[in-house]
Every structure is written in C-alpha cells, then in structure tokens.
Enzyme design. Structure first.
Site, PDB file in Angstrom:
ATOM      1  N   ALA A 133       2.997   7.355   3.389  1.00 50.44           N
ATOM      2  CA  ALA A 133       3.531   7.688   2.068  1.00 50.44           C
ATOM      3  C   ALA A 133       3.608   9.197   1.878  1.00 50.44           C
ATOM      4  CB  ALA A 133       2.661   7.059   0.976  1.00 50.44           C
ATOM      5  N   ASN A 151       0.821  -1.206   0.000  1.00 49.69           N
ATOM      6  CA  ASN A 151       0.000   0.000   0.000  1.00 49.69           C
ATOM      7  C   ASN A 151       0.857   1.258   0.000  1.00 49.69           C
ATOM      8  OD1 ASN A 151      -2.343  -1.525   0.103  1.00 49.69           O
ATOM      9  ND2 ASN A 151      -2.647  -1.264   2.291  1.00 49.69           N
ATOM     10  N   GLY A 188      -3.727   4.839   7.088  1.00 48.12           N
ATOM     11  CA  GLY A 188      -2.432   4.990   7.748  1.00 48.12           C
ATOM     12  C   GLY A 188      -1.271   4.804   6.792  1.00 48.12           C
ATOM     13  N   ASP A 189      -1.419   3.890   5.841  1.00 53.89           N
ATOM     14  CA  ASP A 189      -0.371   3.673   4.837  1.00 53.89           C
ATOM     15  C   ASP A 189      -0.253   4.877   3.915  1.00 53.89           C
ATOM     16  OD1 ASP A 189       0.058   1.088   5.866  1.00 53.89           O
ATOM     17  OD2 ASP A 189      -1.510   0.258   4.591  1.00 53.89           O
ATOM     18  N   ALA A 190      -1.404   5.446   3.527  1.00 50.31           N
ATOM     19  CA  ALA A 190      -1.389   6.648   2.689  1.00 50.31           C
ATOM     20  C   ALA A 190      -0.761   7.810   3.450  1.00 50.31           C
ATOM     21  CB  ALA A 190      -2.805   6.999   2.247  1.00 50.31           C
TER      22      ALA A 190
END
Length: 294
Positions: free
Chosen positions: A245, A45, A240-242
């Site tokens: 990033a 992700n 949370g992954d976005a």
C-alpha cells in the site's frame, strides 16, 4: 459506478490472532498469551491501508452473509473503503484465518478458504475495473486475476500483483505477464525468476521484500535497494500488505521508485511493530519515520 484511484481484488477474510509463547511441536503444547479478532485478507488489508493513507480505494472480493462477513464489511466501511464490488454470498461462510504469532513476531496461519474466491471471470463488472486509475491484484482464482488484469491492461490502466504464499501452487502466468509491478518475497522471487531478477518482466518492476533487511526494486534500467527501518517486531502479519500500500500510494504520485521503496518499508515496519494485520500506519506516522531516517 464508483470511481476509485486504486481497485484491490482478492481475499476478504476474518482473522483471529493468537499470540503464543512458541509454535507447538508435534505432540507438544504452547500457551496462548492473548487473542484478538479483526478483518484480514491481503486485498482487504491493502485496501484498508491505502484508505488510511488517504487514497480513494475500492475492493473486489466476496464474503458470506454470516457474522464474520458482516464484521469484515463494517470494519472496511469504517476505514473508508468502497465495498460496492464486494459480493455477499447467501448461506455461505466467510473465510476465517487463525494467525499464530510467536514472541519474535513470526506468523503461522491456519484457516479455511470459506467463500473468499466466489468471484469468477463471468462475475467481473468491467466498468468497475475501467473506472479505476490502478488495479492491485492479490491471491485469488488464477482465471479471475487474469481476467481483471486483461480488462485493466486493455483500458491502459496500470496493474500490480502480489500472488502471495500459494504462488507455487497456482498458474498465475497470464496475470504476472500483464502486471506492471509484481510484489514478491525474497524466497518467492528466487523460485519465480531465478537469480537474475532484472529481466523478469519487460518494462515492469519487480519489488522484492526481504523482511528485516528491507526491500529491493528491479526495473529494466536500474535496481534500487532500501535497507528498511529498525523495528522490534510484534506481529509481522499484514506487514507485506502495508508495504504494498505504501509503495503504491507513492509510486502512483509520479513513479518515483526510490521514494516508493522507502515509503513502503516505513509502512511495513510500523505495521510489524504493532498487533494485527490491520494496524496500518497514518501518513503522519510514516512521515515521522522517514524524517528520523533522513
């Protein structure tokens, strides 16, 4: 050997997202409103989101040689992620996660690990790690995370680590100690560092995500708080992954924690307002959110 700006390492999954009217109670029943499938896994992700933000990105992870693994790889390739570090294990099943999403956007997860932790310390290609400008670790075998962090640290490459939901069940001490940036939720931060987060990591940054309340960053010399952006949550999976990033894409440009925190919050909010863990925002969408808040 591919040269990438950010090398993400950890899980590559296939996600089946079920939107339900509510989470079922024991002996109860819930209605499925809709169903969709897409790639998942925190490392994948983050890599896909970084690629969407025009950051050259590679991935270390593992999938099976089944249909789910093929679909996951095709989706990542289409996003622009380099997969030369992804191991395809013959005769093995790719990890599949079933994400239950209720009407408020909250997520519960069921799944099997499949073969998403087939990468061991002996299987790490040191040259691949050293070719990156930054390494981002997510949940995986603790010994593998530590080995990758050591290689990067010895080469003078910055390291970030988001250990994820299994933080309390796994011994990540070495990887945490070597990380320049640690991403945790508010609850994870309390369990890991206690009430005083400012002394958590020497010369490092602890980034704490607080859901709808935004995020905080603790550095040795200062604390930065950003209240986040208002959004009607649709699906918080992958938010949370976005966020990670977005934070990394900005921080790597010059170490501006204030802007990195705002950028990460904008990415997380945009993702939470859409279906699916791979609904990563574009640069234009993020800039629009930041401009409206300015």
């Amino acid at each position: 050997m591919d040269s990438v700006t950010v090398l993400a390492a950890g899980h590559v999954n296939w996600d089946v997202t079920l939107r339900v009217d509510r989470f079922p109670e024991p002996d109860g029943e819930a209605s499925i409103r809709s169903q969709r499938q897409s790639g998942g896994g925190s490392a994948a992700n983050v890599a896909a989101a970084l690629a969407g933000l025009e950051v050259e990105t590679g991935l270390i992870g593992s999938v099976g040689d089944d249909d789910h693994g093929l679909l996951a790889r095709r989706e990542l390739e289409a996003a622009g992620v380099s997969l030369s570090g992804v191991r395809v294990v013959e005769g093995a099943e790719t990890a599949v996660k079933y994400l239950l999403v209720d009407e408020t956007g909250e997520v519960a997860i069921l799944g099997n690990d499949g073969v998403n932790e087939a990468v061991t310390p002996d299987g790490i290609e040191s040259e691949r790690v050293r070719a990156a400008d930054h390494v981002h670790l997510t949940g995986q075998r603790p010994e593998t995370a530590a080995a990758i962090a050591r290689i990067a640290s010895d080469a003078g490459i910055s390291v970030s680590f988001d250990p994820g939901r299994r933080l309390g069940d796994r011994e990540y001490d070495e990887a945490l100690a070597l990380a320049d940036i640690v991403f945790v939720t508010d609850r994870e931060a309390t369990g890991l560092f206690g009430d005083d987060r400012t002394d958590a990591i020497d010369d490092g940054i602890v980034v704490v995500t607080c859901g709808a309340d935004g995020a905080e960053a603790y550095a040795p010399d200062r604390t930065v708080v950003h209240a986040g952006f208002d959004v009607d949550p649709v699906d918080t999976a992958g938010a949370g992954d976005a966020f990670a990033a977005g934070f990394l894409a900005t921080w790597l440009e010059g170490g501006d924690i204030d802007r990195a925190l705002a950028y990460g919050n904008a990415c997380g909010a945009l993702t939470a307002g859409r279906d699916g863990a791979r609904s990563a925002p574009t640069i234009a969408a993020v800039e629009d959110v930041l401009a409206r808040r300015a």
